[in-house]
Design a protein around this motif. Structure first.
Motif, PDB file in Angstrom:
ATOM      1  N   LEU A 279       0.814  -1.217   0.000  1.00 32.77           N
ATOM      2  CA  LEU A 279       0.000   0.000   0.000  1.00 32.77           C
ATOM      3  C   LEU A 279       0.845   1.264   0.000  1.00 32.77           C
ATOM      4  CD1 LEU A 279      -2.693  -1.029   2.632  1.00 32.77           C
ATOM      5  CD2 LEU A 279      -3.092  -0.646   0.197  1.00 32.77           C
ATOM      6  N   HIS A 280       2.164   1.116   0.118  1.00 34.95           N
ATOM      7  CA  HIS A 280       3.095   2.253   0.180  1.00 34.95           C
ATOM      8  C   HIS A 280       2.821   3.127   1.394  1.00 34.95           C
ATOM      9  CE1 HIS A 280       4.540   1.252  -3.835  1.00 34.95           C
ATOM     10  NE2 HIS A 280       3.278   1.198  -4.233  1.00 34.95           N
ATOM     11  N   VAL A 281       2.495   2.516   2.530  1.00 30.57           N
ATOM     12  CA  VAL A 281       2.342   3.239   3.793  1.00 30.57           C
ATOM     13  C   VAL A 281       3.170   2.509   4.843  1.00 30.57           C
ATOM     14  CG1 VAL A 281       0.018   4.043   3.213  1.00 30.57           C
ATOM     15  CG2 VAL A 281       0.288   1.937   4.552  1.00 30.57           C
TER      16      VAL A 281
ATOM     17  N   PRO B 127      12.769  12.086  -7.228  1.00 29.25           N
ATOM     18  CA  PRO B 127      12.061  10.842  -7.537  1.00 29.25           C
ATOM     19  C   PRO B 127      10.586  10.961  -7.174  1.00 29.25           C
ATOM     20  CG  PRO B 127      14.110  10.395  -6.366  1.00 29.25           C
ATOM     21  CD  PRO B 127      13.902  11.874  -6.304  1.00 29.25           C
ATOM     22  N   PRO B 128       9.720  10.239  -7.856  1.00 31.26           N
ATOM     23  CA  PRO B 128       8.296  10.304  -7.528  1.00 31.26           C
ATOM     24  C   PRO B 128       8.017   9.707  -6.163  1.00 31.26           C
ATOM     25  CG  PRO B 128       8.704   8.534  -9.092  1.00 31.26           C
ATOM     26  CD  PRO B 128       9.993   9.284  -8.948  1.00 31.26           C
ATOM     27  N   PRO B 129       7.018  10.243  -5.450  1.00 27.23           N
ATOM     28  CA  PRO B 129       6.691   9.736  -4.113  1.00 27.23           C
ATOM     29  C   PRO B 129       5.746   8.553  -4.211  1.00 27.23           C
ATOM     30  CG  PRO B 129       5.275  11.559  -4.624  1.00 27.23           C
ATOM     31  CD  PRO B 129       6.174  11.385  -5.825  1.00 27.23           C
ATOM     32  N   PRO B 130       5.325   7.973  -3.080  1.00 23.33           N
ATOM     33  CA  PRO B 130       4.276   6.952  -3.113  1.00 23.33           C
ATOM     34  C   PRO B 130       3.008   7.520  -3.761  1.00 23.33           C
ATOM     35  CG  PRO B 130       5.329   6.986  -0.968  1.00 23.33           C
ATOM     36  CD  PRO B 130       5.851   8.178  -1.718  1.00 23.33           C
ATOM     37  N   PRO B 131       2.152   6.668  -4.332  1.00 26.62           N
ATOM     38  CA  PRO B 131       0.989   7.143  -5.088  1.00 26.62           C
ATOM     39  C   PRO B 131       0.117   8.141  -4.342  1.00 26.62           C
ATOM     40  CG  PRO B 131       1.270   4.789  -5.404  1.00 26.62           C
ATOM     41  CD  PRO B 131       2.258   5.191  -4.364  1.00 26.62           C
ATOM     42  N   GLN B 132      -0.080   7.948  -3.036  1.00 27.22           N
ATOM     43  CA  GLN B 132      -0.983   8.835  -2.314  1.00 27.22           C
ATOM     44  C   GLN B 132      -0.426  10.242  -2.137  1.00 27.22           C
ATOM     45  OE1 GLN B 132       0.437   6.121  -1.082  1.00 27.22           O
ATOM     46  NE2 GLN B 132       1.182   6.391   1.023  1.00 27.22           N
TER      47      GLN B 132
ATOM     48  N   ALA C 135       6.548  16.308 -19.641  1.00 23.86           N
ATOM     49  CA  ALA C 135       5.592  15.619 -18.776  1.00 23.86           C
ATOM     50  C   ALA C 135       6.304  14.494 -18.035  1.00 23.86           C
ATOM     51  CB  ALA C 135       4.431  15.070 -19.597  1.00 23.86           C
ATOM     52  N   TYR C 136       5.837  14.225 -16.806  1.00 26.08           N
ATOM     53  CA  TYR C 136       6.448  13.195 -15.966  1.00 26.08           C
ATOM     54  C   TYR C 136       5.377  12.208 -15.542  1.00 26.08           C
ATOM     55  CZ  TYR C 136      10.510  16.211 -15.961  1.00 26.08           C
ATOM     56  OH  TYR C 136      11.586  16.960 -16.359  1.00 26.08           O
ATOM     57  N   SER C 137       5.640  10.924 -15.827  1.00 21.31           N
ATOM     58  CA  SER C 137       4.662   9.875 -15.564  1.00 21.31           C
ATOM     59  C   SER C 137       4.805   9.351 -14.141  1.00 21.31           C
ATOM     60  CB  SER C 137       4.866   8.719 -16.558  1.00 21.31           C
ATOM     61  OG  SER C 137       4.078   7.604 -16.196  1.00 21.31           O
ATOM     62  N   MET C 138       3.657   9.149 -13.496  1.00 20.70           N
ATOM     63  CA  MET C 138       3.643   8.575 -12.151  1.00 20.70           C
ATOM     64  C   MET C 138       3.511   7.055 -12.171  1.00 20.70           C
ATOM     65  SD  MET C 138       4.051  11.160 -10.121  1.00 20.70           S
ATOM     66  CE  MET C 138       5.175  11.754 -11.407  1.00 20.70           C
ATOM     67  N   GLY C 139       3.458   6.446 -13.375  1.00 17.89           N
ATOM     68  CA  GLY C 139       3.339   4.998 -13.490  1.00 17.89           C
ATOM     69  C   GLY C 139       2.651   4.641 -14.787  1.00 17.89           C
ATOM     70  N   ASP C 140       2.739   3.377 -15.198  1.00 14.73           N
ATOM     71  CA  ASP C 140       2.087   2.931 -16.412  1.00 14.73           C
ATOM     72  C   ASP C 140       0.582   2.873 -16.207  1.00 14.73           C
ATOM     73  OD1 ASP C 140       4.565   2.595 -17.596  1.00 14.73           O
ATOM     74  OD2 ASP C 140       4.744   0.542 -16.842  1.00 14.73           O
ATOM     75  N   GLY C 141      -0.172   2.981 -17.294  1.00 18.17           N
ATOM     76  CA  GLY C 141      -1.626   2.916 -17.210  1.00 18.17           C
ATOM     77  C   GLY C 141      -2.072   1.554 -16.698  1.00 18.17           C
ATOM     78  N   CYS C 142      -2.848   1.549 -15.606  1.00 17.07           N
ATOM     79  CA  CYS C 142      -3.318   0.296 -15.050  1.00 17.07           C
ATOM     80  C   CYS C 142      -4.354   0.593 -13.999  1.00 17.07           C
ATOM     81  CB  CYS C 142      -2.179  -0.508 -14.425  1.00 17.07           C
ATOM     82  SG  CYS C 142      -1.397   0.298 -13.016  1.00 17.07           S
TER      83      CYS C 142
ATOM     84  N   GLY D 193      -0.538  10.666   5.637  1.00 23.93           N
ATOM     85  CA  GLY D 193      -0.838   9.571   4.721  1.00 23.93           C
ATOM     86  C   GLY D 193      -1.185  10.203   3.406  1.00 23.93           C
ATOM     87  N   PRO D 194      -2.239   9.736   2.721  1.00 24.70           N
ATOM     88  CA  PRO D 194      -2.652  10.394   1.493  1.00 24.70           C
ATOM     89  C   PRO D 194      -3.049  11.823   1.815  1.00 24.70           C
ATOM     90  CG  PRO D 194      -3.683   8.244   1.753  1.00 24.70           C
ATOM     91  CD  PRO D 194      -3.032   8.580   3.056  1.00 24.70           C
ATOM     92  N   VAL D 195      -2.338  12.810   1.305  1.00 24.97           N
ATOM     93  CA  VAL D 195      -2.562  14.193   1.689  1.00 24.97           C
ATOM     94  C   VAL D 195      -3.582  14.829   0.783  1.00 24.97           C
ATOM     95  CG1 VAL D 195      -1.457  16.417   2.035  1.00 24.97           C
ATOM     96  CG2 VAL D 195      -0.191  14.331   2.506  1.00 24.97           C
ATOM     97  N   ALA D 196      -4.707  15.255   1.328  1.00 28.45           N
ATOM     98  CA  ALA D 196      -5.749  15.896   0.532  1.00 28.45           C
ATOM     99  C   ALA D 196      -5.323  17.315   0.190  1.00 28.45           C
ATOM    100  CB  ALA D 196      -7.065  15.927   1.314  1.00 28.45           C
TER     101      ALA D 196
END
Length: 381
Positions: A29-31, A208-213, A264-271, A89-92
């Protein structure tokens, strides 16, 4: 049962049923393990539904269980906004009271104001472009975004209500609050993949990109703008027992221009599929963009297209997933949600913390992806 305890109980049940350890789930979960413990013990509520959904899917939750998780998270999140605890955690995105299209301003000190039953008002420090930040400056900017978000437990509500007519006998008095809340529960409902940010930075200066949240505060700290597609998830809940009809969702374009020559910078492949109860498409390149209902996908199940109207009431929520995209332009825009109940009617404006959403086309631009083994951003096209 306390609203937070209900969500925690559902999470604990799924975790125990999966047979996976807290450490194994936290890694996927990257936490941190301690953060996951707090979610499952009811000591904290995630500020975004995405980690709750991912946890459910990792534990083999059914469609009905995912829907129940989402409803429990909404109630727990709103309860936290009335005085609970905000968590790291996931920062709103911080909440700013919208006052029409707003031009960017210089940095200001955070100001918070809370009135009973009303939206929290926060003015956040700006994060404009400019020279490439050092790692120290980047960490400071990201921390500033996190601190402001944590200072606002009610960050879920991001829309301001506006009655079209004052209540009868009010003699011009301030209109009563709208009988519903509309908030952004995710800026990328396909998370963690398929997201791009346009940055005015060279790849050697981009961390580097952070965790998804954490991708959105990461991008905001770098002056980033959503690229290509913005997969916006809006959750609408009623505030009264009387049903409220959601009659129409409109898109308002504030500005449209040619996109600047930036990478542009990608946060991950489409999935990822995610929960997609109702899905809508918005083509910002159309002469008159509008919100179009399209078929969605919930795992292996196709969700038929369903247009407005919808209906909400207390404890009842409607989740709207929008795929807002541009292939040609740089567009500033916001949404207006029309509602009615009895003899009252009004409009909620939904925007990006008081300013229009901004989406830039990335067609023909260099797109970079991060290679962890090399420790650098590598051009993909």
């Amino acid at each position: 049962m306390d609203t937070g305890d209900r969500l925690a109980g559902l999470l604990r049940g799924l975790k125990e049923r999966s047979g996976l350890s807290y450490g194994a789930l936290a890694k996927r979960l990257h936490v941190s393990t301690s953060t996951l413990h707090r979610y499952c013990n009811g000591d904290a509520v995630p500020t975004d539904f995405a980690p709750v959904e991912r946890l459910g899917r990792l534990c083999g939750a059914t469609r009905e269980e995912l829907v129940e998780l989402h409803r429990a998270w909404i109630v727990a999140d709103e309860s936290r906004g009335r005085g609970g605890e905000a968590v790291v955690g996931p920062v709103a995105a911080p909440v700013v009271e919208p006052v029409g299209p707003v031009e960017a301003v210089g940095p200001v000190e955070p100001v918070a104001q809370v009135e009973a039953g009303e939206t929290v008002v926060v003015v956040t420090p700006g994060a404009g472009g400019g020279a490439a930040p050092s790692r120290t400056r980047f960490k400071g900017a990201l921390a500033a975004v996190a601190v402001v978000a944590l200072a606002v437990p009610g960050a879920y509500v991001v829309a301001r209500d506006g009655e079209k007519e004052p209540p009868r006998g009010s003699s011009g008095a301030t209109a009563a609050p709208a009988p519903l809340n509309a908030g952004i529960s995710s800026y990328n409902w396909a998370q963690p993949c398929g997201q791009y940010y346009v940055l005015d930075q060279k790849p050697q200066h981009v961390p580097p990109p952070p965790p998804p949240q954490d991708t959105r505060p990461w991008a905001r700290a770098l002056g980033g703008i959503d690229g290509g597609h913005m997969q916006l998830q809006i959750t609408v809940t009623g505030r009264t027992r009387e049903p409220v009809v959601l009659s129409r969702l409109r898109v308002r374009v504030v500005e449209r221009d040619r996109p600047p020559a930036r990478d542009a910078y990608s946060m991950g492949d489409g999935c990822g599929s995610g929960i997609t109860p109702q899905t809508f498409d918005v083509d910002l390149d159309a002469p008159r963009p509008y919100v179009k209902a399209v078929a969605g996908q919930d795992g292996d199940r196709v969700v038929p297209a369903k247009d407005f109207p919808y209906q909400v009431a207390t404890g009842d929520a409607e989740v709207l997933n929008l795929d807002v995209h541009t292939e040609e332009n740089a567009v500033a825009w916001y949404l207006e949600l029309e509602w009615s109940t009895g003899d009252r009617k009004g409009t909620l404006r939904i925007d990006d913390g008081g300013e229009p959403f901004r989406t830039h086309a990335i067609e023909g631009r260099t797109v970079y992806g991060y290679w962890p083994d090399e420790g650098e951003w590598v051009a993909q096209q």
